[in-house]
Design a protein around this motif. Structure first.
Motif, PDB file in Angstrom:
ATOM      1  N   TYR A   1       0.812  -1.225   0.000  1.00  0.00           N
ATOM      2  CA  TYR A   1       0.000   0.000   0.000  1.00  0.00           C
ATOM      3  C   TYR A   1       0.844   1.273   0.000  1.00  0.00           C
ATOM      4  O   TYR A   1       0.325   2.367   0.210  1.00  0.00           O
ATOM      5  N   ALA A   2       2.146   1.127  -0.251  1.00  0.00           N
ATOM      6  CA  ALA A   2       3.060   2.271  -0.127  1.00  0.00           C
ATOM      7  C   ALA A   2       2.697   3.412  -1.066  1.00  0.00           C
ATOM      8  O   ALA A   2       2.942   4.588  -0.761  1.00  0.00           O
ATOM      9  N   GLY A   3       2.119   3.081  -2.229  1.00  0.00           N
ATOM     10  CA  GLY A   3       1.774   4.136  -3.180  1.00  0.00           C
ATOM     11  C   GLY A   3       0.824   5.168  -2.615  1.00  0.00           C
ATOM     12  O   GLY A   3       0.822   6.334  -3.043  1.00  0.00           O
ATOM     13  N   TRP A   4       0.015   4.763  -1.645  1.00  0.00           N
ATOM     14  CA  TRP A   4      -0.953   5.700  -1.061  1.00  0.00           C
ATOM     15  C   TRP A   4      -0.301   6.737  -0.157  1.00  0.00           C
ATOM     16  O   TRP A   4      -0.956   7.689   0.270  1.00  0.00           O
ATOM     17  N   GLU A   5       0.995   6.582   0.085  1.00  0.00           N
ATOM     18  CA  GLU A   5       1.701   7.568   0.905  1.00  0.00           C
ATOM     19  C   GLU A   5       2.199   8.748   0.073  1.00  0.00           C
ATOM     20  O   GLU A   5       2.623   9.765   0.621  1.00  0.00           O
ATOM     21  N   ARG A   6       2.164   8.603  -1.242  1.00  0.00           N
ATOM     22  CA  ARG A   6       2.604   9.706  -2.105  1.00  0.00           C
ATOM     23  C   ARG A   6       1.646  10.885  -1.984  1.00  0.00           C
ATOM     24  O   ARG A   6       0.447  10.718  -1.745  1.00  0.00           O
ATOM     25  N   ALA A   7       2.171  12.068  -2.193  1.00  0.00           N
ATOM     26  CA  ALA A   7       1.392  13.300  -2.000  1.00  0.00           C
ATOM     27  C   ALA A   7       0.161  13.339  -2.895  1.00  0.00           C
ATOM     28  O   ALA A   7      -0.937  13.707  -2.458  1.00  0.00           O
ATOM     29  N   GLU A   8       0.324  12.937  -4.183  1.00  0.00           N
ATOM     30  CA  GLU A   8      -0.816  13.015  -5.088  1.00  0.00           C
ATOM     31  C   GLU A   8      -1.909  12.015  -4.706  1.00  0.00           C
ATOM     32  O   GLU A   8      -3.102  12.285  -4.915  1.00  0.00           O
ATOM     33  N   ALA A   9      -1.521  10.865  -4.134  1.00  0.00           N
ATOM     34  CA  ALA A   9      -2.518   9.897  -3.697  1.00  0.00           C
ATOM     35  C   ALA A   9      -3.287  10.416  -2.482  1.00  0.00           C
ATOM     36  O   ALA A   9      -4.507  10.260  -2.391  1.00  0.00           O
TER      37      ALA A   9
ATOM     38  N   GLU B   1      -3.735  13.552  -1.748  1.00  0.00           N
ATOM     39  CA  GLU B   1      -4.584  14.650  -2.226  1.00  0.00           C
ATOM     40  C   GLU B   1      -5.829  14.107  -2.921  1.00  0.00           C
ATOM     41  O   GLU B   1      -6.930  14.654  -2.773  1.00  0.00           O
ATOM     42  N   MET B   2      -5.667  13.010  -3.657  1.00  0.00           N
ATOM     43  CA  MET B   2      -6.806  12.396  -4.349  1.00  0.00           C
ATOM     44  C   MET B   2      -7.864  11.953  -3.347  1.00  0.00           C
ATOM     45  O   MET B   2      -9.069  12.131  -3.582  1.00  0.00           O
ATOM     46  N   LEU B   3      -7.430  11.363  -2.204  1.00  0.00           N
ATOM     47  CA  LEU B   3      -8.376  10.940  -1.183  1.00  0.00           C
ATOM     48  C   LEU B   3      -9.014  12.125  -0.479  1.00  0.00           C
ATOM     49  O   LEU B   3     -10.201  12.114  -0.154  1.00  0.00           O
ATOM     50  N   ALA B   4      -8.220  13.172  -0.242  1.00  0.00           N
ATOM     51  CA  ALA B   4      -8.716  14.291   0.554  1.00  0.00           C
ATOM     52  C   ALA B   4      -9.650  15.205  -0.226  1.00  0.00           C
ATOM     53  O   ALA B   4     -10.678  15.640   0.296  1.00  0.00           O
ATOM     54  N   SER B   5      -9.317  15.468  -1.480  1.00  0.00           N
ATOM     55  CA  SER B   5     -10.107  16.485  -2.198  1.00  0.00           C
ATOM     56  C   SER B   5     -10.252  16.180  -3.692  1.00  0.00           C
ATOM     57  O   SER B   5     -10.623  17.062  -4.468  1.00  0.00           O
ATOM     58  N   GLY B   6      -9.951  14.962  -4.097  1.00  0.00           N
ATOM     59  CA  GLY B   6     -10.025  14.630  -5.512  1.00  0.00           C
ATOM     60  C   GLY B   6     -11.437  14.642  -6.056  1.00  0.00           C
ATOM     61  O   GLY B   6     -12.406  14.387  -5.337  1.00  0.00           O
ATOM     62  N   THR B   7     -11.570  14.944  -7.323  1.00  0.00           N
ATOM     63  CA  THR B   7     -12.838  14.875  -8.044  1.00  0.00           C
ATOM     64  C   THR B   7     -12.634  14.004  -9.282  1.00  0.00           C
ATOM     65  O   THR B   7     -11.494  13.836  -9.759  1.00  0.00           O
ATOM     66  N   LEU B   8     -13.700  13.456  -9.813  1.00  0.00           N
ATOM     67  CA  LEU B   8     -13.556  12.584 -10.969  1.00  0.00           C
ATOM     68  C   LEU B   8     -12.933  13.312 -12.161  1.00  0.00           C
ATOM     69  O   LEU B   8     -12.038  12.774 -12.826  1.00  0.00           O
ATOM     70  N   ASP B   9     -13.396  14.553 -12.434  1.00  0.00           N
ATOM     71  CA  ASP B   9     -12.855  15.249 -13.600  1.00  0.00           C
ATOM     72  C   ASP B   9     -11.407  15.663 -13.363  1.00  0.00           C
ATOM     73  O   ASP B   9     -10.575  15.612 -14.271  1.00  0.00           O
ATOM     74  N   GLY B  10     -11.076  16.048 -12.131  1.00  0.00           N
ATOM     75  CA  GLY B  10      -9.694  16.417 -11.825  1.00  0.00           C
ATOM     76  C   GLY B  10      -8.750  15.230 -11.935  1.00  0.00           C
ATOM     77  O   GLY B  10      -7.635  15.351 -12.453  1.00  0.00           O
ATOM     78  N   ILE B  11      -9.188  14.088 -11.431  1.00  0.00           N
ATOM     79  CA  ILE B  11      -8.357  12.877 -11.512  1.00  0.00           C
ATOM     80  C   ILE B  11      -8.185  12.462 -12.967  1.00  0.00           C
ATOM     81  O   ILE B  11      -7.087  12.086 -13.402  1.00  0.00           O
ATOM     82  N   ALA B  12      -9.286  12.537 -13.744  1.00  0.00           N
ATOM     83  CA  ALA B  12      -9.196  12.177 -15.157  1.00  0.00           C
ATOM     84  C   ALA B  12      -8.192  13.061 -15.879  1.00  0.00           C
ATOM     85  O   ALA B  12      -7.403  12.584 -16.718  1.00  0.00           O
ATOM     86  N   ALA B  13      -8.199  14.340 -15.557  1.00  0.00           N
ATOM     87  CA  ALA B  13      -7.252  15.267 -16.188  1.00  0.00           C
ATOM     88  C   ALA B  13      -5.815  14.901 -15.833  1.00  0.00           C
ATOM     89  O   ALA B  13      -4.920  14.952 -16.684  1.00  0.00           O
ATOM     90  N   ARG B  14      -5.571  14.502 -14.574  1.00  0.00           N
ATOM     91  CA  ARG B  14      -4.206  14.138 -14.155  1.00  0.00           C
ATOM     92  C   ARG B  14      -3.760  12.852 -14.831  1.00  0.00           C
ATOM     93  O   ARG B  14      -2.600  12.714 -15.227  1.00  0.00           O
ATOM     94  N   VAL B  15      -4.669  11.883 -14.984  1.00  0.00           N
ATOM     95  CA  VAL B  15      -4.312  10.639 -15.659  1.00  0.00           C
ATOM     96  C   VAL B  15      -3.877  10.916 -17.098  1.00  0.00           C
ATOM     97  O   VAL B  15      -2.884  10.361 -17.597  1.00  0.00           O
ATOM     98  N   LEU B  16      -4.610  11.837 -17.804  1.00  0.00           N
ATOM     99  CA  LEU B  16      -4.235  12.204 -19.162  1.00  0.00           C
ATOM    100  C   LEU B  16      -2.920  12.960 -19.196  1.00  0.00           C
ATOM    101  O   LEU B  16      -2.024  12.673 -20.000  1.00  0.00           O
ATOM    102  N   LYS B  17      -2.756  13.937 -18.320  1.00  0.00           N
ATOM    103  CA  LYS B  17      -1.576  14.813 -18.305  1.00  0.00           C
ATOM    104  C   LYS B  17      -0.305  14.021 -18.004  1.00  0.00           C
ATOM    105  O   LYS B  17       0.731  14.206 -18.658  1.00  0.00           O
TER     106      LYS B  17
END
Length: 434
Positions: free
Chosen positions: A385-393, A395-411
């Motif tokens: 589960y170490a990947g969940w310690e990364r900052a972006e992970a 942030e995704m749990l704390a305030s992520g949105t579907l459209d924001g996450i989709a944009a990051r996956v593309l970028k």
């Protein structure tokens, strides 16, 4: 003193090389495991109902045991108590557990039941002054008497609800007076046989009100022990409302009781629910409602709750691993909700069944402690589960949105590939300890 266990010595730890049947070979109460005495880790309890009230019957045949206290009224109840405390002393058992119907004769009405219970509680109290054995928990039998054939708290008859509530009040009083560390509610018939005559909504509301009254009374009298519910999926009812740990938690959460009541988990009931014992323990600890355990096993050929003594060290070890990982017992313990087989007629069978089970649990505890102290399994779990310690992970749990996450996956061009769960390697690591 009775002569029921005449000639049987008090059991002592003699080590794994001893050939003495009447000795502990692995259970050493004073051995320190992870900084605590083994006795204080395991907190063994003897179940009064299976050890002293069970007559040796099964669904196809009646009594096979001939105990001198059977059918003896109050005199028999006191003789049964004499024998019980003798057995506690022979085993060095730190705790016992009871239902009201196990310890007192059935009266003609509620008033006589209460008098009988109060008399035997006073008898227990005098015995406990001379014994090391304490009360782990008490409970009320709200399932055997024919009045409870359609349940107690969920019965369609309000008079039976009232009788059950009054009975629970007397049993909480008894538990409180004897210094019990918990009070258990097992809804043996809190369920239904057919939906054709069942109002599910009403029965849920009535059961919740019953539990709230129990909690309110606990606080009113200053009982500091833990209130526990014991889950079971079916048998005797077709469907019981306390099916498993998750079902109980959902019920407690729905009715605002999740901070007041915990669970007492039985190995056999976990299997009947389609789970493993360790699953139910892990689920309870993750939900913050773990309290205590009933240690036994089922016969896996039978498909029903056979309440046999544990004899499988690896099975026991993984349960204690989850308990130790969560910090161990607080008010709870290891109650042997187990009975000797109907062909095991002799008093020594009762002693040896407990001795063997205590040894099995001791071996399981030591294996679990060794695996936990080694740390390999927990290190592997953390790495997975170490990947969940990364900052972006995070942030995704704390305030992520579907459209924001989709944009990051593309970028970022995220294109993950699966990783091995390494189950066989982890099983090999576990097998080093058991």
């Amino acid at each position: 003193m009775s002569d029921f266990f005449k000639g049987i010595p008090a059991l002592r730890y003699e080590g794994p090389d001893s050939a003495n049947d009447f000795a502990f070979h692995h259970y050493n109460p004073d051995e320190v495991v992870m900084g605590k005495r083994m006795e204080d880790h395991l907190r063994f309890a003897v179940a009064y109902w299976h050890s002293f009230a069970y007559e040796g019957g099964d669904p196809f045949g009646g009594r096979t045991f001939q105990r001198p206290w059977f059918d003896g009224g109050m005199a028999g109840a006191k003789q049964k108590a004499d024998v019980a405390f003798e057995m506690f002393d022979l085993l060095g058992a730190p705790f016992f557990c009871f239902h009201d119907a196990d310890v007192r004769p059935e009266g003609a009405d509620f008033a006589e039941n209460t008098r009988n219970l109060e008399e035997i509680v006073d008898y227990f109290a005098a015995k406990m002054e001379r014994s090391k054995t304490r009360l782990l928990w008490g409970t009320a039998n709200l399932f055997t008497n024919r009045r409870y054939m359609a349940g107690a708290a969920t019965n369609p008859d309000p008079d039976i609800f009232a009788f059950a509530a009054a009975t629970v009040k007397t049993c909480i009083d008894a538990t409180h007076k004897l210094g019990g560390e918990n009070y258990v509610l097992w809804g043996g018939r809190e369920g239904y046989e057919t939906l054709l005559n069942t109002d599910l909504g009403a029965e849920a509301e009535h059961m919740a009100r019953f539990l709230h009254m129990v909690v309110d009374y606990k606080h009113k009298i200053g009982f500091k022990g833990t209130i526990l519910i014991e889950p079971k999926p079916q048998e005797p009812s077709k469907h019981q409302y306390d099916y498993d740990v998750s079902t109980v938690y959902g019920f407690l959460k729905r009715f605002g009781l999740e901070n007041e009541i915990r669970v007492n988990i039985e190995q056999g009931h976990a299997i009947l629910a389609g789970h493993s014992f360790e699953h139910e323990i892990a689920m309870a600890t993750s939900l913050g409602i773990f309290g205590s355990i009933d240690m036994n096993r089922n016969d896996y050929q039978s498909g029903w709750d056979t309440d046999q003594f544990p004899n499988n060290v690896p099975e026991v070890a993984v349960a204690y691993y989850e308990i130790l990982k969560a910090g161990g017992f607080t008010t709870g313990g290891t109650n042997f909700d187990a009975r000797i087989r109907r062909q095991s007629l002799d008093p020594e069978d009762l002693i040896l069944a407990h001795a063997g089970a205590m040894d099995v649990c001791a071996r399981g505890l030591k294996a679990a402690a060794a695996a936990l102290e080694d740390g390999s399994l927990e290190a592997a779990r953390k790495a997975r589960y170490a990947g969940w310690e990364r900052a972006e992970a995070q942030e995704m749990l704390a305030s992520g949105t579907l459209d924001g996450i989709a944009a990051r996956v593309l970028k970022d061009g995220i294109n993950p590939q699966p990783k091995s769960g390494r189950q066989e390697r982890l099983e090999n690591i576990w097998n080093r300890f058991v």
